[in-house]
Design an enzyme around this catalytic site. Structure first.
Site: not given
Length: 317
Positions: A145-149
């Site tokens: 999962l993307d770091r920002l999500t």
């Protein structure tokens, strides 16, 4: 007939803060006449740093014994060592563990915490934290999962079972639901399914839509909207292209709040700036467990900050 891959031997060094040692395998025709010369050239490292690691016995072979720096270069030889950890700001948000059993660990990840070690994010990652906090050194991530999500991430307890769970994601047999906060456009007709071709080039920050056969599909619904001009959306991806949800929402004219890449790349924020997180949340994961056969369903308990209080989110509180 496919050749079987030679299994990677277990590392002879223990983890540090949940992070595995680095393994370097000397290839045929590699540079250098000795192991030291090869590491200096291959890693583009400061020779003094490599010499210090050799002198301290920190570079070891498969038997765990220190490798002398003048060891002749031999194709196929493997050495292990711990790289110097970068300075990382503490991500000051909790990682909620939702489920643990003999096969799976499922967590509710906060914004700004990377899933696995990569680049400048090593110890401040979900995987490193979980290995250390749960005492599960063999834990591996089944997907990213993307770091920002924020939201749900699945990890496997037994490395030999990781492939079975990864195959679920590869074959799109995991039902995934996301939520996002973005501007409300009364003229945007929803629900709809967005299909396009998305490409992401190595070394380029953003993905882009191009002409051609679609390889990305997202079903978009509007869950609610309010007078301040914001709406909450339900996003169901049918595929898993890089940045797919963010690209599709931007293409619809309602880019997700807090997105530093779409529709335009913004200036990088300083390390440790955790204000105004991307308003994207992995809300649900559902699948048939490939190992136990059980029906699994997990739901994030997080709330997107801009929907709970746009003023606080905008102020970085």
């Amino acid at each position: 007939m496919r050749r079987r891959r030679t299994p990677i031997p277990p590392p002879p060094l223990p983890q540090r803060d949940g992070v595995d040692p680095v393994r370097v395998r000397l290839p045929a025709g590699g540079p250098g006449a000795t192991v030291r010369e090869h590491l200096v050239q291959r890693l583009a490292a400061n020779p003094a740093l490599i010499d210090r690691m050799f002198a301290a016995g920190e570079i070891v072979g498969a038997d765990g014994r220190p490798v002398p720096p003048d060891t002749p270069y031999a194709p196929g030889l493997c050495v292990w060592f711990h790289r110097e950890m970068p300075e990382e700001p503490l991500v000051p948000f909790p990682l909620h563990v939702l489920h643990v059993d003999d096969h799976l660990v499922v967590v509710d990840k906060p914004h700004f915490l990377a899933t696995t070690p990569r680049g400048s994010h090593v110890r401040q990652t979900a995987l490193a934290r979980l290995r250390h906090e749960l005492g599960l050194p063999r834990l591996t991530a089944a997907h990213r999962l993307d770091r920002l999500t924020a939201g749900l991430v699945l990890f496997t307890v037994r490395p030999e079972e990781r492939g079975a769970y990864q195959t679920l994601f590869r074959d799109r047999r995991v039902h995934k639901v996301y939520e996002a906060v973005a501007p409300h456009d009364p003229d945007l007709r929803l629900p709809r399914t967005v299909r396009s071709r998305i490409v992401k080039e190595r070394g380029v920050l953003t993905a882009r839509e191009v002409d051609g056969e679609p390889n990305a599909e997202t079903h978009v619904e509007r869950l609610a909207h309010r007078a301040d001009g914001l709406a909450r959306y339900r996003l169901v991806p049918g595929t898993g292209q890089t940045h797919q949800l963010r690209v599709h929402m931007s293409a619809l004219g309602v880019p997700i709040l807090g997105d530093p890449l779409y529709p335009e790349v913004t200036a990088p924020v300083p390390a440790g700036d955790f204000r105004r997180p991307l308003q994207l949340l992995a809300r649900e994961l559902a699948f048939t467990d490939p190992v136990t056969g059980a029906e699994r369903r997990f739901t994030s308990g997080r709330t997107l900050g801009a929907w709970a209080s746009y003023e606080k989110w905008a102020a970085g509180q």
